[in-house]
Design an enzyme around this catalytic site. Sequence first.
Site, PDB file in Angstrom:
ATOM      1  N   LYS A 202       0.821  -1.211   0.000  1.00 19.26           N
ATOM      2  CA  LYS A 202       0.000   0.000   0.000  1.00 19.26           C
ATOM      3  C   LYS A 202       0.857   1.264   0.000  1.00 19.26           C
ATOM      4  CE  LYS A 202      -2.440  -0.848   3.664  1.00 19.26           C
ATOM      5  NZ  LYS A 202      -1.850  -2.143   4.071  1.00 19.26           N
TER       6      LYS A 202
ATOM      7  N   THR B 132       3.948   1.677  -1.202  1.00 13.59           N
ATOM      8  CA  THR B 132       4.575   1.910  -2.507  1.00 13.59           C
ATOM      9  C   THR B 132       3.543   2.382  -3.521  1.00 13.59           C
ATOM     10  OG1 THR B 132       4.322  -0.420  -3.144  1.00 13.59           O
ATOM     11  CG2 THR B 132       6.395   0.206  -2.132  1.00 13.59           C
TER      12      THR B 132
ATOM     13  N   ARG C   3       1.632   7.582   7.598  1.00 15.41           N
ATOM     14  CA  ARG C   3       1.891   7.432   9.029  1.00 15.41           C
ATOM     15  C   ARG C   3       3.389   7.321   9.289  1.00 15.41           C
ATOM     16  NH1 ARG C   3      -1.203   2.195  10.603  1.00 15.41           N
ATOM     17  NH2 ARG C   3      -0.631   1.671   8.483  1.00 15.41           N
TER      18      ARG C   3
ATOM     19  N   LYS D 201       8.997  -6.742  10.364  1.00 16.72           N
ATOM     20  CA  LYS D 201       8.352  -6.143   9.197  1.00 16.72           C
ATOM     21  C   LYS D 201       9.290  -5.242   8.400  1.00 16.72           C
ATOM     22  CE  LYS D 201       4.510  -3.046   7.944  1.00 16.72           C
ATOM     23  NZ  LYS D 201       5.330  -1.913   7.481  1.00 16.72           N
TER      24      LYS D 201
ATOM     25  N   ALA E 229      -3.611  -0.129  13.093  1.00 19.84           N
ATOM     26  CA  ALA E 229      -4.996  -0.257  12.630  1.00 19.84           C
ATOM     27  C   ALA E 229      -5.750  -1.389  13.304  1.00 19.84           C
ATOM     28  CB  ALA E 229      -5.023  -0.453  11.117  1.00 19.84           C
TER      29      ALA E 229
ATOM     30  N   PHE F 198      -3.558  -1.858   7.163  1.00 21.15           N
ATOM     31  CA  PHE F 198      -4.070  -3.217   6.989  1.00 21.15           C
ATOM     32  C   PHE F 198      -5.137  -3.277   5.896  1.00 21.15           C
ATOM     33  CE2 PHE F 198      -2.594  -3.679  11.560  1.00 21.15           C
ATOM     34  CZ  PHE F 198      -1.426  -4.308  11.187  1.00 21.15           C
TER      35      PHE F 198
ATOM     36  N   PHE G 263       4.425  -8.208  -9.481  1.00 20.21           N
ATOM     37  CA  PHE G 263       5.697  -8.844  -9.145  1.00 20.21           C
ATOM     38  C   PHE G 263       6.208  -9.604 -10.369  1.00 20.21           C
ATOM     39  CE2 PHE G 263       4.085  -7.814  -5.083  1.00 20.21           C
ATOM     40  CZ  PHE G 263       5.139  -7.824  -4.178  1.00 20.21           C
TER      41      PHE G 263
ATOM     42  N   TRP H 100       7.208   0.017  -8.390  1.00 25.22           N
ATOM     43  CA  TRP H 100       8.389  -0.450  -7.646  1.00 25.22           C
ATOM     44  C   TRP H 100       9.633  -0.428  -8.539  1.00 25.22           C
ATOM     45  CZ3 TRP H 100      12.290  -4.006  -7.131  1.00 25.22           C
ATOM     46  CH2 TRP H 100      12.828  -4.166  -5.844  1.00 25.22           C
TER      47      TRP H 100
END
Length: 790
Positions: free
Chosen positions: A241, A243, A265, A276, A495, A526, A614, A643
Site C-alpha cells: 500500500k 509503494t 503514518r 516487518k 490499525a 491493513f 511482481f 516499484w
Amino acid sequence: MQICLPRQCTEEEVLEEVLRLNEDANVHGVFLCLPPSLLSRRILNTIKPEKDVDGYLLCVCVYVSPLCSDAPLAGKTAVLVGLEGPLKVILQVLLQSDGMEVQTSLWSSDSLQKLVRYSGWVVTLAKMNSNYIFQHCQTTKCAALPNLHVILALFPLSLCCSPCTIGVCCMHSDIEISRAQTPKPIVQLAEEIGLLPEELEAYGCTKAKVRLSLLTRLQHQPMGKYVLVAGITPTPLGEGKSTVTIGLVQALSAHLKLNSFACLRQPSQGPTFGVKGGAAGGGYAQVIPMEEFNLHLTGDIHAITAANNLVAAAVDARILHEATQSDKALYNRLVPSVNGVRRFSPIQLGRLQRLGINKSDPSTLTPEEVSSFVRLDLDPAKVTWQRVVDTNDRFLRKITVGQANTEKGHSRQTQFDIAVASEIMAILALTDGLADMKSRLGRMVVGSSRSGQPVTADDLGVTGALAVLMKDAIKPTLMQTLEGTPVFVHAGPFANIAHGNSSVLADQLALKLVGKEGYVVTEAGFGADIGMEKFFNIKCRASGLKPDVVVLVATIRALKMHGGGPSVTAGVPLPKEYIDEDLHLVSEGCSNLKKQIEIAHLFGVPVVVALNIFKTDTEAEIDLVCRIAEASGASAAVPCHHWTRGGRGSVELAHAVKEAAAQKSHFRFLYSLQTPIVEKIRTIAQKVYGADDIELSPEAQAKIEYYNQQGFDTLPVCMAKTHLSLSHMPDKKGVPTGFILPIRDVRASIGAGFIYPLVGTMSTMPGLPTRPCFYDIDLDPNTEEITGLF
C-alpha cells in the site's frame, strides 16, 4: 532497471533522462531502445563514453533479480552463460573492472552446474521470459545457493512494454536507491508547494515541521481531491500500500503535472527492528531519506512516549500519596503556600468546578470539600493506563511495579504497550488543533475510583504538561518522494488496536496546499475491512472531510494465499504455487478482493483496484484479476509497476484515479452515532466482516452498560481485531462465513473519542522473532552510512 518513456516523448525528455543517468554513480552502463526518429546524433553523443553500451545492443532490455547483496564484488566470480560477441566483451570488462573473476560457459556445457555452484553471479542472455530463466536457474541449483548474490538476465526487445526504453545496468536495494537520489533542500520544496519561510521549522536539510498557522492563511483556499489507499486482507507476502501511495503521487505530480501530496503514518521502530522492516515504500516509489523516515524522524513518537509515561507516573504516585497521607497533608502539598500566599492553579480550579465547588480561595474550603478535592480514590485494580515504549519487547506484556522499599508495599501488576498503541497517538491523529488536542488530553480516562467514577488526566492535573510535551509533535513533518513529490508524515496509530490512519491535520494542510485541481493521497492501515472502515467511520467524522475515491491494492501472490495457497515463512523460499501460474488459486482468492470492493461501496465511494505487479505474475493472471475486479464493481483495475519504474509505472493508475475522482461522490457513514453501542458493533460485524451475529461476554455487556450511564454511547466504534482475516480467526483466509464474532471486552478512549471492543485476544505489545531485522542493521563509523534497513 528498465525505464519506459511515454510513447509521445520528445528528444528533450530523452536527453534529460540520459543526463541524469550520466551523473548517477550507481549506473555502470546505458543502452537505448528507441525508435529511429529519436536515435539522433545529439542523443547518442550525450551518453558518457564510459557508460556507452554501443549500438549492437539496441534490441536488448535488462531484468535484475532482487537477490541483491551489499557484499563487495572484488574477488568474486561471475559466470557469463550463453553470451557471445560485443555483449560478452562489454559485460566482461564491466565486471573485471570491479575486480571480479569472469568465466564463460554455454548452456550445453557439462561444466555449467559446477561453475554456477562456485560462483557469486550468473549473467545470461536468453530468448525467453524471466519466469523461465528463474526456473532454469533453479534446475541447475544456482538460485538456492547461499553465495549466489545476483542473477542478471537480458531479454529481447519484443518483451518490452514500451517502444521507448532506456536500459540501465545497476543493482540497488531500497536504501541504495534512496541514497542514490539527492533530495531537494527542504526549504526549496517548501517554496515550491507554497509555504512561507515563517511557516517552516527545518530539522536539517531534508525534513521540516509545518506550522498550523498555514490553515488560517489558506482558510478560503478550495480543497483538492481526497484519495484513500486501502488493501485486501493482508498476508505475510505484503500488498504494498505504501509503494502504491507513493507511486501514485509521483505519477500525478511528475507525469500528469497535477499538484499532489502523499500523507503517510510515521512507522514504529518496533517493527523496523523486529520483522516487518520500515514503511517508507520501496524500490523507485519511496520516501527519502528512508533511514530518517524509518527511525527518529522529528521525535513525535518519543514525545508521545514521554507524555504517556508522565501520566503513568502521575497515576502511581497519586495512589501512593493518597494511601500514605492525611487529607490535610495532601492539601498542604497540592496547594502549597508560596511567600505566604496559597493559590489554586488553573487546572485545580477546573477540578473544583467539576466537583461543584465554586470557590477560588483555598482557605475557604470545608473539610469535606478538601477531602473531595484531594482524593481521586483511584482503585489500583481498575487502572487502565499503561506505560509504553517504542520497542517490541514481549517480556513487558505483564510486569509488577512498586516493589522497592520506598513504595511501602504499594505494588501492582501492570504492562507496557507499544508506543503507537497509546491513546495520545490516536489523539494526535484525530485532533484539529492545539486547543482541541489539549481538551482531548484532559478527557483521557486513566482508571476508575473505588466508587466507580472515571478518573481523567484533568483530575490528575497533568493536562497542561502533556500539551507542552506535544506542542511540536502536533505539527506534520514535510518530506519528499524519490521524484520530489511532497509528503506529510504524521502520526502512526496501529490499525488493529487503534484506527490506523495518519493525521487529520496533515490531510487538511495538504488538501489546502494542492488547491482545487490537486490530489491528496493518504493510506489506511491493513485491509479495507479494518483501516478503511475506521477511516470512514472515525477519521472522516472527526475531520468533516469526504473521500472522492478508494484505491484498493492487491497482489497476485496474496490472492493466491486467500485462494487456498500454502502458508509462507519469512526467510524461506516461496512455495511453487506463488511462483508458477495458477489461475484457479487466483480466481478463488479474488473472493477477498470482491468483498473489499463491496465494503467500500457500503460507504458510497468509487473504487479503483491497483494490482501491484511482481516478476512472477503472468499476463493471464493479471488479466484475470482485472476482469474480476471490474466485474465486481471497480471503476477500473490497473496493473502497477511503480516499484521498478517509479511514477512512470503508475501513470495508468493515476489516469484511472483522476477519472474516478471526477464522478459524483455519494459518501455516507455506516451507522449513526445515536445508534446504541451494541448495534454499532453488530452492524460492523455483519456488514463489513460478514459475521452471522456477535456474542458479548458478561464483562463486555457490563462495560457497555457503564459507558451508557457515563454518556459515552454516542461515540463511534473502533474494533480491535486481528488484521489477518475478515473474521476473528487469523488462519481463515478468503471470505469466512457462518461465524459468530466474540466480543471479549469493551474499552473506551474518551480523549481520542471512540469505544473499542476487543475481539478475541489482541496483543498491544509485539515480540521479537528469533532473527529480528536488527541483525542486518549497521553503521559505518567512517561514512556514518546506515546499512540493512528496508
